[in-house]
Design a protein around this motif. Structure first.
Motif, PDB file in Angstrom:
ATOM      1  N   TRP A  55       0.833  -1.209   0.000  1.00  0.00           N
ATOM      2  CA  TRP A  55       0.000   0.000   0.000  1.00  0.00           C
ATOM      3  C   TRP A  55       0.870   1.263   0.000  1.00  0.00           C
ATOM      4  O   TRP A  55       0.610   2.207  -0.763  1.00  0.00           O
ATOM      5  CB  TRP A  55      -0.909  -0.010   1.217  1.00  0.00           C
ATOM      6  CG  TRP A  55      -1.654   1.288   1.419  1.00  0.00           C
ATOM      7  CD1 TRP A  55      -1.374   2.269   2.299  1.00  0.00           C
ATOM      8  CD2 TRP A  55      -2.801   1.736   0.686  1.00  0.00           C
ATOM      9  NE1 TRP A  55      -2.254   3.300   2.188  1.00  0.00           N
ATOM     10  CE2 TRP A  55      -3.148   3.000   1.196  1.00  0.00           C
ATOM     11  CE3 TRP A  55      -3.552   1.187  -0.342  1.00  0.00           C
ATOM     12  CZ2 TRP A  55      -4.224   3.730   0.704  1.00  0.00           C
ATOM     13  CZ3 TRP A  55      -4.631   1.919  -0.830  1.00  0.00           C
ATOM     14  CH2 TRP A  55      -4.962   3.170  -0.315  1.00  0.00           C
ATOM     15  N   MET A  58       2.533   1.665  -3.412  1.00  0.00           N
ATOM     16  CA  MET A  58       1.555   2.050  -4.428  1.00  0.00           C
ATOM     17  C   MET A  58       1.228   3.535  -4.327  1.00  0.00           C
ATOM     18  O   MET A  58       1.167   4.241  -5.328  1.00  0.00           O
ATOM     19  CB  MET A  58       0.284   1.203  -4.267  1.00  0.00           C
ATOM     20  CG  MET A  58      -0.802   1.498  -5.297  1.00  0.00           C
ATOM     21  SD  MET A  58      -2.194   0.347  -5.167  1.00  0.00           S
ATOM     22  CE  MET A  58      -2.782   0.712  -3.499  1.00  0.00           C
ATOM     23  N   ARG A  59       1.028   4.043  -3.102  1.00  0.00           N
ATOM     24  CA  ARG A  59       0.721   5.462  -2.919  1.00  0.00           C
ATOM     25  C   ARG A  59       1.901   6.340  -3.331  1.00  0.00           C
ATOM     26  O   ARG A  59       1.715   7.394  -3.935  1.00  0.00           O
ATOM     27  CB  ARG A  59       0.364   5.722  -1.455  1.00  0.00           C
ATOM     28  CG  ARG A  59      -0.912   5.029  -1.008  1.00  0.00           C
ATOM     29  CD  ARG A  59      -2.120   5.583  -1.738  1.00  0.00           C
ATOM     30  NE  ARG A  59      -2.319   6.986  -1.420  1.00  0.00           N
ATOM     31  CZ  ARG A  59      -3.111   7.797  -2.098  1.00  0.00           C
ATOM     32  NH1 ARG A  59      -3.774   7.346  -3.150  1.00  0.00           N
ATOM     33  NH2 ARG A  59      -3.259   9.059  -1.739  1.00  0.00           N
ATOM     34  N   GLN A  62       2.054   6.481  -7.145  1.00  0.00           N
ATOM     35  CA  GLN A  62       0.978   7.294  -7.690  1.00  0.00           C
ATOM     36  C   GLN A  62       1.258   8.773  -7.508  1.00  0.00           C
ATOM     37  O   GLN A  62       0.986   9.583  -8.400  1.00  0.00           O
ATOM     38  CB  GLN A  62      -0.343   6.914  -7.021  1.00  0.00           C
ATOM     39  CG  GLN A  62      -0.888   5.550  -7.454  1.00  0.00           C
ATOM     40  CD  GLN A  62      -2.137   5.149  -6.690  1.00  0.00           C
ATOM     41  OE1 GLN A  62      -2.461   5.736  -5.651  1.00  0.00           O
ATOM     42  NE2 GLN A  62      -2.839   4.146  -7.186  1.00  0.00           N
ATOM     43  N   ARG A  72       0.251  -2.617  -6.776  1.00  0.00           N
ATOM     44  CA  ARG A  72      -1.187  -2.910  -6.656  1.00  0.00           C
ATOM     45  C   ARG A  72      -1.441  -4.418  -6.694  1.00  0.00           C
ATOM     46  O   ARG A  72      -2.312  -4.941  -5.988  1.00  0.00           O
ATOM     47  CB  ARG A  72      -1.952  -2.205  -7.777  1.00  0.00           C
ATOM     48  CG  ARG A  72      -3.474  -2.350  -7.658  1.00  0.00           C
ATOM     49  CD  ARG A  72      -4.192  -1.621  -8.771  1.00  0.00           C
ATOM     50  NE  ARG A  72      -4.019  -0.185  -8.670  1.00  0.00           N
ATOM     51  CZ  ARG A  72      -3.254   0.539  -9.477  1.00  0.00           C
ATOM     52  NH1 ARG A  72      -2.580  -0.057 -10.456  1.00  0.00           N
ATOM     53  NH2 ARG A  72      -3.147   1.833  -9.333  1.00  0.00           N
TER      54      ARG A  72
END
Length: 226
Positions: A55, A58-59, A62, A72
């Motif tokens: 997580w 992924m953040r 992004q 993801r």
């Protein structure tokens, strides 16, 4: 302020309760699948750590504008393992007679988690974009001091003829134009074309020089490329 703290406390309490329940379900499923002792406690730690690591990666990707497909994928894998344990221990599975396929999945989870964690840890970082800066020697104005004369050869110089006519005022020689780097030349021309497109008139060298944050001594160099 108190309302904000109450909301934060409620979120923390809810997260602790949900994490504890999921942790217990993963432990019970691992123990039922033949992973006893400390190994049964290590399974929920492995699943939760992979979930949090995926997580966070992924953040971060992004926010940096990078594709986050790999992070993801591992987040969904860890989430499926956690949800699967919660559903399996809800009475839908006889924990006293666990199917052989589930035993294989539980036994193979450490290798899957190790592989996913290694990929997440070794993904390339976001490269930092180099900032465009003016070379340090471009701010220095050209020196106009006359060359020094060697005293040892002063006597060998020819004597200057006597003045026969009054000295005429001479105009100062223009300062030499400093050469611009190719990247800065392209930027000067791009700004000139942008100004011409917007106003229909040729760009003023001083305006282009100011937009590039160059010193006033660079105006002749900018004008030479317009």
């Amino acid at each position: 302020m108190r309302a904000h703290l109450a909301r934060v406390d409620a979120v923390i309490v809810q997260a602790v309760i949900a994490g504890a329940l999921s942790f217990a379900h993963l432990h019970d499923l691992a123990a039922a699948a033949g992973q006893g002792g400390w190994k049964a406690w290590a399974y929920p730690v492995s699943v939760d750590l992979l979930l949090v690591a995926a997580w966070r990666r992924m953040r971060a990707q992004q926010r940096a504008g990078q594709p986050a497909g790999g992070a993801r994928l591992w987040f969904l894998v860890a989430l499926a393992a956690s949800l699967g344990a919660n559903v399996a221990t809800a009475g839908l599975l006889d924990l006293d007679h666990v199917p052989a396929s589930l035993r294989v999945v539980v036994a193979g989870w450490p290798a899957v988690a190790f592989f996913g964690g290694t990929l997440l840890a070794h993904e390339p970082r976001t490269p930092e974009k180099p900032s465009a800066s003016v070379p340090p020697d471009m701010d220095a104005e050209p020196s106009s001091a006359p060359p020094a004369v060697d005293e040892s050869h002063r006597d060998a110089l020819p004597a200057s003829p006597p003045d026969t006519a009054p000295d005429l005022p001479t105009s100062p020689s223009p300062a030499p134009v400093v050469a611009l780097p190719p990247a800065l030349v392209d930027r000067v021309r791009a700004l000139a074309e942008e100004h011409h497109t917007a106003t229909g008139q040729p760009a003023d060298p001083d305006t282009v020089r100011a937009r590039l944050s160059l010193p006033p001594s660079m105006t002749p160099a900018v004008a030479a490329h317009l």
